[in-house]
Design a protein around this motif. Sequence first.
Motif, short mmCIF file in Angstrom:
data_model
loop_
_atom_site.label_atom_id
_atom_site.label_comp_id
_atom_site.label_asym_id
_atom_site.label_seq_id
_atom_site.Cartn_x
_atom_site.Cartn_y
_atom_site.Cartn_z
N ALA A 73 -6.73 88.90 -50.70
CA ALA A 73 -6.23 90.17 -49.73
C ALA A 73 -4.96 89.67 -48.78
O ALA A 73 -4.13 90.63 -48.70
N LYS A 74 -4.40 88.74 -48.73
CA LYS A 74 -3.58 87.49 -48.30
C LYS A 74 -2.13 87.12 -48.93
O LYS A 74 -1.14 86.58 -48.52
N VAL A 75 -2.83 86.30 -50.03
CA VAL A 75 -1.94 85.43 -50.64
C VAL A 75 -1.05 86.07 -51.39
O VAL A 75 -0.65 87.56 -51.67
N ARG A 76 0.30 85.77 -51.29
CA ARG A 76 1.91 86.32 -51.53
C ARG A 76 2.59 85.23 -52.64
O ARG A 76 1.98 84.12 -52.46
N ALA A 77 3.30 86.09 -53.68
CA ALA A 77 3.11 85.36 -54.62
C ALA A 77 3.58 83.85 -54.54
O ALA A 77 4.29 83.38 -55.14
N GLU A 78 4.86 84.38 -53.43
CA GLU A 78 6.05 83.34 -53.51
C GLU A 78 5.67 81.77 -52.40
O GLU A 78 5.98 80.90 -52.78
N ASP A 79 3.67 82.00 -52.16
CA ASP A 79 3.59 80.58 -51.68
C ASP A 79 2.49 80.24 -53.17
O ASP A 79 2.08 79.05 -52.64
N VAL A 80 2.54 81.11 -54.00
CA VAL A 80 2.10 79.91 -54.99
C VAL A 80 3.41 79.14 -56.17
O VAL A 80 4.53 79.45 -56.86
N SER A 81 3.09 78.24 -57.03
CA SER A 81 3.56 77.65 -57.58
C SER A 81 2.84 78.12 -59.61
O SER A 81 1.76 76.30 -59.46
N GLY A 82 2.97 78.56 -59.75
CA GLY A 82 2.33 78.53 -60.56
C GLY A 82 0.91 79.46 -61.21
O GLY A 82 0.87 80.43 -60.98
N ARG A 83 -0.37 79.32 -60.67
CA ARG A 83 -0.96 81.17 -61.24
C ARG A 83 -2.36 80.51 -61.25
O ARG A 83 -3.48 79.54 -60.92
N LEU A 84 -2.94 81.73 -59.96
CA LEU A 84 -4.42 81.94 -59.17
C LEU A 84 -5.19 83.41 -60.33
O LEU A 84 -4.83 84.12 -60.34
N ILE A 85 -6.08 82.14 -60.10
CA ILE A 85 -7.22 83.43 -61.58
C ILE A 85 -8.89 83.07 -59.60
O ILE A 85 -8.87 82.87 -59.77
N ILE A 86 -8.65 84.35 -59.80
CA ILE A 86 -9.30 84.88 -58.54
C ILE A 86 -10.55 85.61 -58.88
O ILE A 86 -10.41 87.14 -58.97
N LEU A 87 -12.11 85.02 -58.71
CA LEU A 87 -13.13 85.65 -58.98
C LEU A 87 -14.27 85.97 -58.05
O LEU A 87 -15.08 84.61 -57.89
N PRO A 88 -13.81 86.32 -56.62
CA PRO A 88 -15.40 86.18 -55.67
C PRO A 88 -16.57 86.01 -56.08
O PRO A 88 -17.51 85.59 -55.26
N ALA A 89 -16.39 86.90 -57.12
CA ALA A 89 -17.85 86.81 -57.38
C ALA A 89 -18.40 87.48 -59.13
O ALA A 89 -18.09 88.11 -59.86
N MET A 90 -17.92 86.16 -59.61
CA MET A 90 -18.58 86.06 -61.26
C MET A 90 -19.68 86.75 -61.85
O MET A 90 -19.37 87.70 -62.97
N ASN A 91 -20.85 86.49 -61.31
CA ASN A 91 -22.11 87.09 -61.88
C ASN A 91 -21.86 88.65 -60.89
O ASN A 91 -23.21 88.52 -59.56
N TYR A 92 -21.58 89.43 -61.05
CA TYR A 92 -21.85 90.40 -60.04
C TYR A 92 -22.56 91.61 -59.50
O TYR A 92 -23.04 91.62 -58.44
N PRO A 93 -23.39 91.30 -60.69
CA PRO A 93 -25.24 92.25 -60.76
C PRO A 93 -25.27 91.68 -59.89
O PRO A 93 -26.20 92.23 -59.01
N ALA A 94 -25.68 90.11 -59.76
CA ALA A 94 -26.27 88.85 -59.27
C ALA A 94 -26.02 89.91 -57.61
O ALA A 94 -26.50 89.70 -56.62
N PHE A 95 -24.41 89.41 -57.37
CA PHE A 95 -23.82 89.71 -56.29
C PHE A 95 -24.16 91.22 -55.41
O PHE A 95 -24.49 91.16 -54.18
N LEU A 96 -23.63 91.76 -56.17
CA LEU A 96 -24.38 93.48 -55.92
C LEU A 96 -26.39 92.81 -54.74
O LEU A 96 -26.94 93.73 -54.36
N ALA A 97 -27.13 92.32 -56.04
CA ALA A 97 -28.48 92.58 -55.65
C ALA A 97 -28.68 91.48 -54.02
O ALA A 97 -30.05 91.56 -53.80
N GLY A 98 -27.65 90.73 -54.07
CA GLY A 98 -28.26 89.84 -53.35
C GLY A 98 -28.82 88.75 -53.77
O GLY A 98 -30.19 88.16 -52.79
N THR A 99 -29.51 88.34 -55.14
CA THR A 99 -29.75 87.46 -56.19
C THR A 99 -30.07 86.47 -56.83
O THR A 99 -28.18 86.27 -56.85
N ARG A 100 -29.88 85.92 -56.38
CA ARG A 100 -30.14 84.01 -57.46
C ARG A 100 -29.52 85.00 -59.15
O ARG A 100 -28.56 84.51 -59.77
N THR A 101 -30.18 85.24 -59.29
CA THR A 101 -30.15 86.38 -61.46
C THR A 101 -29.38 87.20 -61.34
O THR A 101 -29.98 87.51 -59.93
#
Length: 329
Positions: A73-101
């Motif tokens: 939500a906060k990062v600006r392109a001018e603050d970066v040298s290279g590339r960020l790939i951001i996935l806050p919830a890679m197992n999104y179904p588990a994240f929405l359910a609040g479960t490990r799996t």
Amino acid sequence: MKPSPISATVDFDAPGVSHGFLRLPYSRDDAAWGSVMIPLTVVKNGTGPTALLTGANHGDEYEGPIALFDLAAKVRAEDVSGRLIILPAMNYPAFLAGTRTSPIDKGNLNRSFPGRPDGTVTEKIADYFQRVLLPMADVVLDFHSGGKTLDFLPYCAAHVLPDKVQETRAFDLVRAFGAPWSCRMLEIDAVGMYDTAAEEMGKVFVTTELGGGGTATARTTEIAKQGLRNLLIAAGVLKGEVAPRATRWLDMPDADCFTFAEDGGLIAFWADLGDRVEAGQPVAQIYPTGRTGIAPLSVTAGRSGLLVARHFPGLVKPGDCVAVVAVEV
């Protein structure tokens, strides 16, 4: 091998800040042509390394998602040298359910690598990371905490590796992260792990354990946010200066660090996180719950050191990891 069914709605090479999704087709009862939409942010500016940042590999661990949604939500392109790939919830179904799996297929994403493009939903996510995202990365930070069944002293960690150059770079970033504790970590169950997939590709891989109990505290959230910033600056992806933070080092040299319950019941700990315990010393008792009048069973430490993790909450089953002891270096 078949191509991945997952498609990204952003261009990984486009300059600037791009917000979008990884879209995974998922036909189900309530959506015949439905999809799993995994939130994604890509930030690219000039030349430099690529950092792949992930949280909610297990869906009930929250410091990582908080820090990464905040960064996105906060990062600006001018603050970066290279590339960020951001996935806050890679197992999104588990994240929405609040479960490990995953509630879809009960898949543990962190035991599903290298995955399959024609497998379950969890295996398809693992395959996309294996064949698309990890090859792009130079540095990988995967946030973890104890979830609903463990609680940890907050530490950042990397693994002892055969490639000592790769190992040194990882531990340099652990030091820069600056968690209260830093750990040379031994995995007791490394088959199919995201960690293993990244390290076998030669990537610099760093992870954390920042608390647990199925929640995030103000303290562990601040550790995650500041550590993330420090690591990205040290990796050369984010502009700025690393904020010095004191850390104490831990080592998990062998399997004696881990204690498992041989019986189920109600667990009562005799030591708290950070306490020193001695090999053979009882660290907890397990009370059988089927009837009263039965003496509790002792759970003993396999080695001397500091109690760095404990079972959470109060009931255990046979085979549960109930205590982890590490050696302060």
